[in-house]
Design a protein around this motif. Structure first.
Motif, PDB file in Angstrom:
ATOM      1  N   MET A  23      13.215 -15.749  28.793  1.00 37.46           N
ATOM      2  CA  MET A  23      14.288 -16.619  29.182  1.00 37.46           C
ATOM      3  C   MET A  23      15.393 -16.458  28.149  1.00 37.46           C
ATOM      4  O   MET A  23      15.158 -16.491  26.964  1.00 37.46           O
ATOM      5  CB  MET A  23      13.790 -18.058  29.221  1.00 37.46           C
ATOM      6  CG  MET A  23      14.876 -19.015  29.617  1.00 37.46           C
ATOM      7  SD  MET A  23      14.367 -20.735  29.600  1.00 37.46           S
ATOM      8  CE  MET A  23      13.096 -20.699  30.806  1.00 37.46           C
ATOM      9  N   LEU A  24      16.548 -16.270  28.651  1.00 39.26           N
ATOM     10  CA  LEU A  24      17.707 -16.077  27.777  1.00 39.26           C
ATOM     11  C   LEU A  24      18.567 -17.322  27.846  1.00 39.26           C
ATOM     12  O   LEU A  24      19.002 -17.734  28.898  1.00 39.26           O
ATOM     13  CB  LEU A  24      18.506 -14.870  28.241  1.00 39.26           C
ATOM     14  CG  LEU A  24      19.782 -14.563  27.481  1.00 39.26           C
ATOM     15  CD1 LEU A  24      19.446 -14.198  26.045  1.00 39.26           C
ATOM     16  CD2 LEU A  24      20.513 -13.424  28.145  1.00 39.26           C
ATOM     17  N   ILE A  34      14.915 -28.915  25.081  1.00 42.29           N
ATOM     18  CA  ILE A  34      13.811 -29.609  24.424  1.00 42.29           C
ATOM     19  C   ILE A  34      12.943 -28.615  23.644  1.00 42.29           C
ATOM     20  O   ILE A  34      12.542 -28.894  22.513  1.00 42.29           O
ATOM     21  CB  ILE A  34      12.959 -30.371  25.458  1.00 42.29           C
ATOM     22  CG1 ILE A  34      13.769 -31.528  26.029  1.00 42.29           C
ATOM     23  CG2 ILE A  34      11.667 -30.873  24.841  1.00 42.29           C
ATOM     24  CD1 ILE A  34      13.136 -32.206  27.214  1.00 42.29           C
ATOM     25  N   ILE A  35      12.686 -27.464  24.249  1.00 44.35           N
ATOM     26  CA  ILE A  35      11.818 -26.468  23.607  1.00 44.35           C
ATOM     27  C   ILE A  35      12.475 -25.865  22.393  1.00 44.35           C
ATOM     28  O   ILE A  35      11.855 -25.691  21.350  1.00 44.35           O
ATOM     29  CB  ILE A  35      11.414 -25.378  24.619  1.00 44.35           C
ATOM     30  CG1 ILE A  35      10.498 -25.977  25.671  1.00 44.35           C
ATOM     31  CG2 ILE A  35      10.741 -24.217  23.912  1.00 44.35           C
ATOM     32  CD1 ILE A  35      10.140 -25.022  26.788  1.00 44.35           C
ATOM     33  N   TYR A  36      13.741 -25.502  22.511  1.00 44.87           N
ATOM     34  CA  TYR A  36      14.416 -24.820  21.416  1.00 44.87           C
ATOM     35  C   TYR A  36      15.138 -25.836  20.608  1.00 44.87           C
ATOM     36  O   TYR A  36      15.849 -25.938  19.886  1.00 44.87           O
ATOM     37  CB  TYR A  36      15.359 -23.728  21.931  1.00 44.87           C
ATOM     38  CG  TYR A  36      14.624 -22.662  22.690  1.00 44.87           C
ATOM     39  CD1 TYR A  36      13.775 -21.789  22.040  1.00 44.87           C
ATOM     40  CD2 TYR A  36      14.764 -22.534  24.068  1.00 44.87           C
ATOM     41  CE1 TYR A  36      13.095 -20.810  22.731  1.00 44.87           C
ATOM     42  CE2 TYR A  36      14.078 -21.566  24.765  1.00 44.87           C
ATOM     43  CZ  TYR A  36      13.243 -20.700  24.093  1.00 44.87           C
ATOM     44  OH  TYR A  36      12.572 -19.740  24.776  1.00 44.87           O
ATOM     45  N   VAL A  73      16.153 -26.409  34.131  1.00 41.33           N
ATOM     46  CA  VAL A  73      15.875 -25.297  33.227  1.00 41.33           C
ATOM     47  C   VAL A  73      16.575 -25.495  31.892  1.00 41.33           C
ATOM     48  O   VAL A  73      15.973 -25.316  30.825  1.00 41.33           O
ATOM     49  CB  VAL A  73      16.274 -23.946  33.867  1.00 41.33           C
ATOM     50  CG1 VAL A  73      16.290 -22.822  32.860  1.00 41.33           C
ATOM     51  CG2 VAL A  73      15.345 -23.617  35.030  1.00 41.33           C
ATOM     52  N   PHE A  74      17.846 -25.872  31.918  1.00 39.25           N
ATOM     53  CA  PHE A  74      18.593 -26.065  30.672  1.00 39.25           C
ATOM     54  C   PHE A  74      18.066 -27.254  29.870  1.00 39.25           C
ATOM     55  O   PHE A  74      18.030 -27.207  28.645  1.00 39.25           O
ATOM     56  CB  PHE A  74      20.082 -26.230  30.942  1.00 39.25           C
ATOM     57  CG  PHE A  74      20.780 -24.919  31.158  1.00 39.25           C
ATOM     58  CD1 PHE A  74      21.017 -24.064  30.105  1.00 39.25           C
ATOM     59  CD2 PHE A  74      21.201 -24.537  32.421  1.00 39.25           C
ATOM     60  CE1 PHE A  74      21.672 -22.855  30.291  1.00 39.25           C
ATOM     61  CE2 PHE A  74      21.847 -23.341  32.628  1.00 39.25           C
ATOM     62  CZ  PHE A  74      22.072 -22.490  31.562  1.00 39.25           C
ATOM     63  N   LYS A  75      17.673 -28.332  30.546  1.00 41.59           N
ATOM     64  CA  LYS A  75      17.136 -29.485  29.831  1.00 41.59           C
ATOM     65  C   LYS A  75      15.793 -29.150  29.183  1.00 41.59           C
ATOM     66  O   LYS A  75      15.531 -29.554  28.046  1.00 41.59           O
ATOM     67  CB  LYS A  75      16.981 -30.693  30.765  1.00 41.59           C
ATOM     68  CG  LYS A  75      18.289 -31.279  31.229  1.00 41.59           C
ATOM     69  CD  LYS A  75      19.023 -31.929  30.081  1.00 41.59           C
ATOM     70  CE  LYS A  75      20.278 -32.601  30.594  1.00 41.59           C
ATOM     71  NZ  LYS A  75      21.055 -33.232  29.549  1.00 41.59           N
TER      72      LYS A  75
END
Length: 86
Positions: free
Chosen positions: A1-2, A84-86, A78-80
């Motif tokens: 995922m970019l 959270i992950i990054y 996807v952006f949310k």
């Protein structure tokens, strides 16, 4: 995922001190409106599909509004999650 996160920082010195401003790019803050519109169109489609007013033309008209909103909803999720992950 970019994912891409671009920030611009600006600092201004004054007699009182330094002021720093940071802006991030991404989805606009009005994503909630897109989600509400998607829920409304899906509800209208479900209600009208059970009525006598239902036709194939009405189905296609509602799908033209639901498709882009579904794509926007997917992008928001996807952006949310990436935020959270990054």
């Amino acid at each position: 995922m970019l994912t891409s996160t671009i920030t611009s920082t600006s600092a201004v010195s004054s007699a009182a001190g330094a002021i720093s401003m940071t802006t991030g790019t991404g989805l606009p803050e009005y994503g909630v409106l897109a989600v509400i519109a998607l829920i409304a169109l899906l509800s209208v489609k479900e209600i009208l599909s059970a009525s006598e007013k239902w036709s194939i033309d009405l189905n296609h008209s509602l799908n033209m509004g639901i498709g882009p909103l579904l794509l926007a909803f997917t992008a928001i999720v996807v952006f949310k999650v990436a935020e959270i992950i990054y």
